[in-house]
Scaffold this motif. Structure first.
Motif, PDB file in Angstrom:
ATOM      1  N   ASN A 101       0.825  -1.209   0.000  1.00  0.00           N
ATOM      2  CA  ASN A 101       0.000   0.000   0.000  1.00  0.00           C
ATOM      3  C   ASN A 101       0.862   1.262   0.000  1.00  0.00           C
ATOM      4  O   ASN A 101       1.990   1.251   0.513  1.00  0.00           O
TER       5      ASN A 101
ATOM      6  N   SER B  47       1.439   3.686   1.813  1.00  0.00           N
ATOM      7  CA  SER B  47       1.490   4.349   3.120  1.00  0.00           C
ATOM      8  C   SER B  47       2.762   5.170   3.237  1.00  0.00           C
ATOM      9  O   SER B  47       3.723   4.980   2.479  1.00  0.00           O
ATOM     10  N   GLU B  48       2.766   6.069   4.195  1.00  0.00           N
ATOM     11  CA  GLU B  48       3.947   6.926   4.401  1.00  0.00           C
ATOM     12  C   GLU B  48       5.164   6.074   4.742  1.00  0.00           C
ATOM     13  O   GLU B  48       6.275   6.309   4.251  1.00  0.00           O
ATOM     14  N   GLU B  49       4.958   5.065   5.595  1.00  0.00           N
ATOM     15  CA  GLU B  49       6.067   4.191   6.011  1.00  0.00           C
ATOM     16  C   GLU B  49       6.618   3.400   4.822  1.00  0.00           C
ATOM     17  O   GLU B  49       7.844   3.302   4.637  1.00  0.00           O
ATOM     18  N   ASN B  50       5.723   2.854   4.011  1.00  0.00           N
ATOM     19  CA  ASN B  50       6.164   2.075   2.842  1.00  0.00           C
ATOM     20  C   ASN B  50       6.902   2.950   1.839  1.00  0.00           C
ATOM     21  O   ASN B  50       7.932   2.543   1.285  1.00  0.00           O
ATOM     22  N   ASN B  51       6.403   4.158   1.613  1.00  0.00           N
ATOM     23  CA  ASN B  51       7.052   5.045   0.652  1.00  0.00           C
ATOM     24  C   ASN B  51       8.430   5.492   1.131  1.00  0.00           C
ATOM     25  O   ASN B  51       9.349   5.682   0.332  1.00  0.00           O
TER      26      ASN B  51
ATOM     27  N   LYS C  72       8.347   7.005  -4.973  1.00  0.00           N
ATOM     28  CA  LYS C  72       7.144   6.689  -4.203  1.00  0.00           C
ATOM     29  C   LYS C  72       6.071   6.056  -5.089  1.00  0.00           C
ATOM     30  O   LYS C  72       6.052   6.254  -6.296  1.00  0.00           O
TER      31      LYS C  72
ATOM     32  N   THR D   8      -1.798   1.128  -4.759  1.00  0.00           N
ATOM     33  CA  THR D   8      -1.369  -0.197  -4.306  1.00  0.00           C
ATOM     34  C   THR D   8      -0.754  -0.974  -5.466  1.00  0.00           C
ATOM     35  O   THR D   8      -1.346  -1.063  -6.547  1.00  0.00           O
TER      36      THR D   8
END
Length: 644
Positions: free
Chosen positions: A499, A501-505, A515, A519
């Motif tokens: 997804n 998300s800020e953490e994933n990006n 980024k 999904t």
């Protein structure tokens, strides 16, 4: 009992035995052919002039390389032996072209030449159904256009249902060193001077081809200080899929790169008139992609130097192979110019360079299964077909051996298409286009090389090897394990989602990528050039441990998926033409619209499909369209009339 012929005594012939298949020649082609036939359950005889020449590496001490490495993997996938033997006997291993795409990655290894011969000889000696004989084949017996027997120098008659001729460079072999030339096979083994006459009596028109080998130099007489050291890879990748999960790492021997000099070139120029090549003594054409040093100096006169590779020949010898400097100059001139190669100033030559000339057939007289068009049961493999190299020979050998066995079993022939294997490209090129020089396999010859990679040779060909009976249960189970895990992992990676998300990006940016704003699946992330299977593991908590070979194939399939799909469309179009079969007895002279050259070429080569016809030199796209229209007309003509 005996009749005198000239000064010789003609020996009395006698029946040695009855065989399903006889193979003549135990080089790389003959060894694979005989093993294939015997392993398929047929009583097989393998005749060899000298048992010490079995699978001899008469020239370079290596297996594989660009294009050739693909062939070795494919031989192995079919159930052949070359890969397994070289995995036991290599002394250095390197993967070539790793800076390029996976389609051209090619494994190349240095071999212990003597050990390779010994291991292969032991395999042949202990193979069930295989009978090894030191004997020179001198005559064939053909009745009603069917092969019946082979006769040897001692008068022994080997009755057979199928014969594979894999004679290498032995047929009327002749060595050239300057003004000196004499009858000989490679490495001082005696030649086969009689069998050629038997072929000519059966209507074969033989051509002369040439190859050569450089000098061997004493290891201790070489100065390595100014040379570039070429070490083996720290992680050894096996040739055989059978060894894919085994640790083959060992202490490896070094190779070296050096260069010729202007002084070396000048000595060669000054003595060109003494080279057998330029004297006009040699009739045969040499390999374009492996020219002699005389050729290089003349053809590339603007170059001040040429690369020279110094390679060890084995662990029980101090002979070093001087790659790139084959020659047919006199021994005394060789002694001079070799000393003007950087690092060879004090070189002690143990064996001089030489050229060798030999008989070969026109391979366009063969069917696509390597059987002769008119003599039933007669197959050819290796350098007698105009190819060069151990790998090309072995590839033809296993196919000829399989097809000889299938012929005896009254089963359909094995034909590997150009879209299925490099072996298919090799054989199709030889029998469709022919060659006037020793043919060498290169990745550029394969139109579909992105799908014909060395990493997926098993996925392409092991089912075929299993079907003909060369892949045992254990090997097949290992193949299924690899195949299933690759397919499962590709499907799994498509289902795992990441997804935006800020953490994933943040993690994605730390990996050097951009980024995501929607999904994506792990498969889509891996496709990005800057990411790979290993880098995305932090987004994949449920990932299971997989073998490196499985991961490598998964990653290639993902990263090149778009290109592979495009190539698959091309392959499907190619198959349409391949599936349009042509009658071998078709009379092309009565097909309106065909050009005269096309009629002559089609009648001569007798293509088995429209696809093969399209690759014949002298047959144009317009001629193929004429054939397409003709085939459609014939189909409609032969269709039964519909009744209301």
């Amino acid at each position: 009992m005996y009749r005198k012929v000239g000064i010789f005594l003609e020996v009395k012939r006698y029946i040695q035995g009855d065989y399903d298949v006889v193979v003549v020649g135990a080089g790389h082609a003959g060894s694979e052919a005989a093993l294939a036939s015997a392993r398929m359950g047929l009583k097989t005889a393998l005749l060899c002039i000298n048992l010490d020449s079995i699978s001899a590496m008469s020239c370079n001490p290596n297996i594989g390389g660009t294009g050739k490495g693909h062939l070795v993997r494919e031989i192995d996938a079919l159930g052949g032996e070359m890969a397994k033997v070289i995995d036991q006997t290599f002394i250095q291993s390197r993967m070539l072209n790793t800076s390029k795409g996976p389609a051209v990655h090619s494994l190349r290894v240095q071999a212990d030449k003597r050990k390779y011969h010994e291991v292969m000889k032991r395999v042949l000696e202990n193979q069930e159904n295989l009978y090894l004989h030191e004997a020179e084949a001198t005559d064939m017996i053909v009745e009603d256009n069917k092969i019946k027997a082979v006769v040897t120098q001692t008068g022994a008659i080997y009755n057979t249902k199928a014969l594979v001729l894999a004679t290498g460079t032995y047929l009327r072999g002749r060595i050239y060193i300057g003004e000196l030339n004499y009858s000989s096979g490679p490495q001082g083994f005696r030649p086969a001077n009689t069998l050629s006459s038997s072929l000519e009596n059966e209507g074969f028109s033989l051509m002369r081809l040439k190859t050569g080998t450089p000098a061997r130099v004493l290891k201790s007489s070489i100065n390595y200080e100014g040379m570039e050291v070429q070490k083996g890879d720290p992680e050894v990748i096996p040739f055989s899929f059978e060894n894919i999960d085994k640790d083959l790492n060992k202490d490896q021997e070094d190779c070296y790169l050096t260069y010729t000099t202007q002084e070396c070139h000048q000595i060669i120029r000054d003595n060109l008139n003494r080279s057998a090549l330029y004297l006009g003594d040699i009739e045969g054409v040499g390999p374009r992609y492996c020219p002699s040093i005389e050729d290089k100096v003349v053809r590339f006169s603007d170059k001040n130097s040429h690369q020279v590779f110094i390679e060890p020949e084995g662990l029980t010898t101090d002979e070093m192979y001087i790659q790139g400097v084959s020659s047919s100059l006199p021994e005394e001139i060789q002694a001079k110019f070799y000393k003007h190669i950087e690092g060879l100033e004090n070189a002690k030559i143990l064996r001089p360079a030489y050229a060798i000339e030999y008989d070969a057939i026109d391979a366009t007289s063969l069917k696509i299964n390597l059987e002769h068009m008119t003599i039933s049961g007669l197959f050819f493999a290796g350098q007698i077909n105009g190819s060069s190299g151990y790998e090309e020979a072995a590839a033809q050998g296993i196919v000829a051996g399989i097809n000889a066995a299938l012929k005896v079993q009254n089963k359909e022939a094995l034909v590997l298409k150009r879209s299925e294997a490099y072996i298919g490209v090799l054989i199709d090129d030889l029998v469709t286009k022919g060659t006037k020089e020793p043919y060498r396999m290169m990745t550029s010859r394969a139109e579909y090389r992105l799908t014909l990679r060395q990493d997926n040779a098993d996925l392409r060909l092991t089912d075929i090897g299993r079907k003909v009976g060369l892949v045992d249960d254990k090997r097949y189970e290992a193949y299924l394990y690899r195949k299933e895990n690759i397919e499962k992992e590709l499907k799994r990676l498509e289902k795992v989602k990441v997804n935006p998300s800020e953490e994933n990006n943040k993690l994605i940016e730390e990996l050097g990528s951009t980024k995501i704003n929607k999904t994506l699946s792990l498969k889509e992330l891996i496709r990005r050039p800057e990411l790979n299977y290993e880098k995305v593991k932090q987004f994949d908590p449920e990932r299971k441990e997989l073998r490196k070979d499985i991961i490598d194939t998964v990653e290639i399939e993902i990263k090149y998926e778009g290109y592979i799909k495009k190539q698959q469309i091309q392959i499907n179009q190619f198959k349409k033409l391949e599936n349009k079969k042509l009658d071998p007895h078709m009379d092309y002279s009565h097909i309106d619209g065909l050009r005269l050259e096309a009629r002559e070429k089609l009648a001569e080569i007798k293509p088995e499909s429209l696809g093969q016809a399209s690759r014949i030199t002298g047959v144009s796209p317009a001629d193929i369209n004429v054939l397409l229209i003709y085939l459609e007309q014939q189909r409609r003509k032969n269709e039964p009339e519909r009744t209301n």
